[in-house]
Design an enzyme around this catalytic site. Structure first.
Site, PDB file in Angstrom:
ATOM      1  N   GLY A  31       0.696  -1.262   0.188  1.00  0.00           N
ATOM      2  CA  GLY A  31       0.039  -0.201  -0.160  1.00  0.00           C
ATOM      3  C   GLY A  31       0.929   1.285   0.144  1.00  0.00           C
ATOM      4  O   GLY A  31       1.957   1.081  -0.333  1.00  0.00           O
ATOM      5  N   HIS A  34       1.902   4.414  -5.135  1.00  0.00           N
ATOM      6  CA  HIS A  34       2.655   5.566  -6.002  1.00  0.00           C
ATOM      7  C   HIS A  34       2.876   5.149  -7.227  1.00  0.00           C
ATOM      8  O   HIS A  34       2.508   3.742  -7.678  1.00  0.00           O
ATOM      9  CB  HIS A  34       4.028   5.944  -5.245  1.00  0.00           C
ATOM     10  CG  HIS A  34       5.048   4.731  -5.175  1.00  0.00           C
ATOM     11  ND1 HIS A  34       5.378   4.042  -6.261  1.00  0.00           N
ATOM     12  CD2 HIS A  34       5.321   4.340  -3.767  1.00  0.00           C
ATOM     13  CE1 HIS A  34       6.315   3.088  -5.423  1.00  0.00           C
ATOM     14  NE2 HIS A  34       6.642   3.083  -4.178  1.00  0.00           N
ATOM     15  N   GLU A  35       3.495   5.971  -8.291  1.00  0.00           N
ATOM     16  CA  GLU A  35       3.587   5.601  -9.564  1.00  0.00           C
ATOM     17  C   GLU A  35       4.291   4.291  -9.753  1.00  0.00           C
ATOM     18  O   GLU A  35       4.218   3.771 -10.666  1.00  0.00           O
ATOM     19  CB  GLU A  35       3.996   6.798 -10.407  1.00  0.00           C
ATOM     20  CG  GLU A  35       2.988   7.858 -10.655  1.00  0.00           C
ATOM     21  CD  GLU A  35       1.896   7.310 -11.582  1.00  0.00           C
ATOM     22  OE1 GLU A  35       1.803   6.610 -12.372  1.00  0.00           O
ATOM     23  OE2 GLU A  35       0.730   7.636 -10.899  1.00  0.00           O
ATOM     24  N   GLY A  36       5.144   4.007  -9.204  1.00  0.00           N
ATOM     25  CA  GLY A  36       5.913   2.590  -9.125  1.00  0.00           C
ATOM     26  C   GLY A  36       5.008   1.248  -9.312  1.00  0.00           C
ATOM     27  O   GLY A  36       4.986   0.417  -9.996  1.00  0.00           O
ATOM     28  N   HIS A  37       4.096   1.390  -7.983  1.00  0.00           N
ATOM     29  CA  HIS A  37       3.223   0.459  -7.964  1.00  0.00           C
ATOM     30  C   HIS A  37       2.189   0.515  -9.098  1.00  0.00           C
ATOM     31  O   HIS A  37       1.928  -0.547  -9.700  1.00  0.00           O
ATOM     32  CB  HIS A  37       2.126   0.605  -6.711  1.00  0.00           C
ATOM     33  CG  HIS A  37       2.841   0.559  -5.283  1.00  0.00           C
ATOM     34  ND1 HIS A  37       3.195   1.751  -4.553  1.00  0.00           N
ATOM     35  CD2 HIS A  37       3.652  -0.505  -4.671  1.00  0.00           C
ATOM     36  CE1 HIS A  37       3.760   1.291  -3.817  1.00  0.00           C
ATOM     37  NE2 HIS A  37       4.079  -0.036  -3.762  1.00  0.00           N
ATOM     38  N   GLN A  61       8.001  -9.340   7.707  1.00  0.00           N
ATOM     39  CA  GLN A  61       9.101  -9.016   7.045  1.00  0.00           C
ATOM     40  C   GLN A  61       9.782  -7.667   7.726  1.00  0.00           C
ATOM     41  O   GLN A  61      10.709  -7.164   7.019  1.00  0.00           O
ATOM     42  CB  GLN A  61       8.658  -8.750   5.673  1.00  0.00           C
ATOM     43  CG  GLN A  61       7.909  -7.318   5.368  1.00  0.00           C
ATOM     44  CD  GLN A  61       7.464  -7.511   3.862  1.00  0.00           C
ATOM     45  OE1 GLN A  61       6.469  -8.198   3.243  1.00  0.00           O
ATOM     46  NE2 GLN A  61       8.019  -6.658   3.235  1.00  0.00           N
ATOM     47  N   GLY A 147       8.463  -5.428  -8.836  1.00  0.00           N
ATOM     48  CA  GLY A 147       9.452  -4.415  -9.203  1.00  0.00           C
ATOM     49  C   GLY A 147      10.914  -4.605  -9.094  1.00  0.00           C
ATOM     50  O   GLY A 147      11.483  -5.103  -7.991  1.00  0.00           O
ATOM     51  N   LYS A 149      13.059  -2.561  -8.330  1.00  0.00           N
ATOM     52  CA  LYS A 149      13.225  -1.696  -7.210  1.00  0.00           C
ATOM     53  C   LYS A 149      13.669  -2.744  -5.971  1.00  0.00           C
ATOM     54  O   LYS A 149      14.911  -2.344  -5.381  1.00  0.00           O
ATOM     55  CB  LYS A 149      12.132  -0.939  -6.770  1.00  0.00           C
ATOM     56  CG  LYS A 149      12.256  -0.251  -5.329  1.00  0.00           C
ATOM     57  CD  LYS A 149      13.073   0.885  -5.535  1.00  0.00           C
ATOM     58  CE  LYS A 149      13.350   1.442  -4.090  1.00  0.00           C
ATOM     59  NZ  LYS A 149      12.759   1.107  -3.028  1.00  0.00           N
ATOM     60  N   ARG A 187       8.474   4.623   1.347  1.00  0.00           N
ATOM     61  CA  ARG A 187       9.145   5.371   2.594  1.00  0.00           C
ATOM     62  C   ARG A 187       9.683   6.736   2.433  1.00  0.00           C
ATOM     63  O   ARG A 187      10.150   7.220   3.231  1.00  0.00           O
ATOM     64  CB  ARG A 187      10.394   4.358   3.126  1.00  0.00           C
ATOM     65  CG  ARG A 187       9.850   3.078   3.671  1.00  0.00           C
ATOM     66  CD  ARG A 187      11.076   2.233   4.158  1.00  0.00           C
ATOM     67  NE  ARG A 187      10.384   1.210   5.039  1.00  0.00           N
ATOM     68  CZ  ARG A 187      10.433  -0.243   4.714  1.00  0.00           C
ATOM     69  NH1 ARG A 187      10.708  -0.495   3.517  1.00  0.00           N
ATOM     70  NH2 ARG A 187       9.816  -0.984   5.762  1.00  0.00           N
TER      71      ARG A 187
HETATM   72  P1  AMP Z   1       6.012  -2.460  -1.693  1.00  0.00           P
HETATM   73  O1  AMP Z   1       4.684  -1.920  -1.676  1.00  0.00           O
HETATM   74  O2  AMP Z   1       7.032  -1.458  -1.344  1.00  0.00           O
HETATM   75  O3  AMP Z   1       6.122  -3.858  -1.006  1.00  0.00           O
HETATM   76  O4  AMP Z   1       6.332  -2.668  -3.123  1.00  0.00           O
HETATM   77  C1  AMP Z   1       5.274  -3.513  -4.042  1.00  0.00           C
HETATM   78  C2  AMP Z   1       5.912  -3.538  -5.416  1.00  0.00           C
HETATM   79  O5  AMP Z   1       6.099  -2.574  -5.911  1.00  0.00           O
HETATM   80  C3  AMP Z   1       7.271  -4.582  -5.165  1.00  0.00           C
HETATM   81  O6  AMP Z   1       7.323  -5.435  -6.133  1.00  0.00           O
HETATM   82  C4  AMP Z   1       8.199  -3.447  -5.582  1.00  0.00           C
HETATM   83  O7  AMP Z   1       9.410  -3.858  -6.115  1.00  0.00           O
HETATM   84  C5  AMP Z   1       7.479  -2.394  -6.580  1.00  0.00           C
HETATM   85  N1  AMP Z   1       7.938  -1.127  -6.456  1.00  0.00           N
HETATM   86  C6  AMP Z   1       8.386  -0.203  -5.126  1.00  0.00           C
HETATM   87  N2  AMP Z   1       8.807   0.677  -5.602  1.00  0.00           N
HETATM   88  C7  AMP Z   1       8.769   0.842  -7.061  1.00  0.00           C
HETATM   89  C8  AMP Z   1       9.591   1.617  -7.995  1.00  0.00           C
HETATM   90  N3  AMP Z   1       9.850   2.885  -7.674  1.00  0.00           N
HETATM   91  N4  AMP Z   1       9.165   1.265  -9.458  1.00  0.00           N
HETATM   92  C9  AMP Z   1       8.942   0.031  -9.770  1.00  0.00           C
HETATM   93  N5  AMP Z   1       8.188  -0.786  -8.858  1.00  0.00           N
HETATM   94  C10 AMP Z   1       8.139  -0.597  -7.488  1.00  0.00           C
END
Ligand code: AMP
Length: 285
Positions: A31, A34-37, A61, A147, A149, A187
């Site tokens: 959750g 952002h644009e990465g998600h 985790q 990602g 990332k 973060r």
């Molecule tokens: P998180 O919510 O941080 O656990 O991330 C969920 C998914 O989004 C994971 O597969 C991350 O690698 C991916 N993700 C997070 N930040 C980015 C980003 N800046 N660009 C691409 N994917 C991302």
């Protein structure tokens, strides 16, 4: 968009989609979207007729002194974003749904989870693989999108899928960055404006390494020395690690021949950030 808060809520969706002959892509997240998600979700949209996004801040985790309690939780806003982008279902379980009383079963990918981030976060990847396997079992996706990332996470999940013979294709999407190079991360919202500025040191170090390799340097020790020196010029940033490793077993490499993973983790103030890139030997021919 359907919203499933429990495993029982989600269960009827699978057979219904299956009877329509629809494949399912899963995008697991914690959750604070952002644009990465969003880039992962858009990719998933192109890969399968049905897309499920899970939002679950996974306690296993996080280490004992990490930010589980304070991790940003913005569920209403997240659900609006998912509705807008066109997701079929959001799976948003409570902790007790995923970890019922008496929960004792964990999945560990040996060795790979102890390297890089595993040194300072020794139980992190066991939490990741356990929750991802559980999500795979509940959602039963054909495809799961992650990602780059979280490069170590993708390597470990690939290995878990291979080792356990799971019937799911793993797709990895590129890192989405701010215009100044900072990789998007939930973060980043912890950072003060000065820390936010200092955090660009991560992508500046990755750029430096890429350029240095381009000019013919392929000794990992030399590249890492340069990175450490550059990091040291940023007083708000403390290096956790900088490593150049094999893309599959994550063991340190001395000379860049094929593609190698350059992975960085730093503390900017109290916030731990990671970033990475693949380095390839530059051919002058
Ligand atoms: P998180 O919510 O941080 O656990 O991330 C969920 C998914 O989004 C994971 O597969 C991350 O690698 C991916 N993700 C997070 N930040 C980015 C980003 N800046 N660009 C691409 N994917 C991302």
């Amino acid at each position: 968009m359907q919203i499933a808060r429990t495993i029982a809520d989600f269960k009827p969706m699978r057979p219904q989609w299956q009877s329509e002959g629809s494949g399912v892509a899963l995008v697991p997240t914690m959750g604070a979207l952002h644009e990465g998600h969003m880039s992962l979700i858009k990719r998933a949209r192109g890969l399968a007729p049905r897309v499920v996004v899970s939002i679950f801040v996974n306690p296993t985790q996080f280490g004992p002194h990490e930010d589980f309690e304070n991790y940003p939780r913005l569920l209403e806003r997240d659900l609006e974003m998912l509705e807008e982008v066109g997701v079929d279902a959001a799976f948003i379980p409570e902790v007790a749904e995923m970890y019922p009383p008496g929960f004792k079963t964990f999945v560990t990918v040996e060795e790979l989870g102890s390297r890089l981030c595993g040194v300072s976060r020794p139980t992190h990847f066991r939490g990741v693989t356990t929750v991802v396997l559980k999500l795979f079992n509940i959602i039963q996706p054909h495809i799961a999108v992650f990602g780059q990332k979280d490069a170590q996470q993708t390597v470990i999940i690939h290995r878990m899928v291979r080792d356990l013979g799971l019937d799911v294709d793993i797709v990895v999407c590129p890192i989405v960055r701010e215009p100044d190079g900072l990789a998007l991360s939930s973060r980043n919202r912890y950072l003060t404006s000065q820390e936010r500025q200092a955090a660009t040191i991560l992508s500046r170090c990755l750029d430096l390494a890429e350029q240095t390799v381009k000019y013919g340097e392929n000794r990992a020790a030399v590249l890492l020395d340069e990175i450490r020196r550059k990091m040291a010029s940023e007083p708000r940033v403390r290096l956790d690690y900088a490593e150049i490793v094999d893309c599959e077993d994550l063991s340190p490499i001395e000379t860049i021949e094929g593609p190698a993973l350059l992975a960085l983790a730093v503390f900017v103030g109290k916030t731990r950030l990671i970033d990475n890139t693949y380095l390839r030997r530059f051919s002058h021919t």
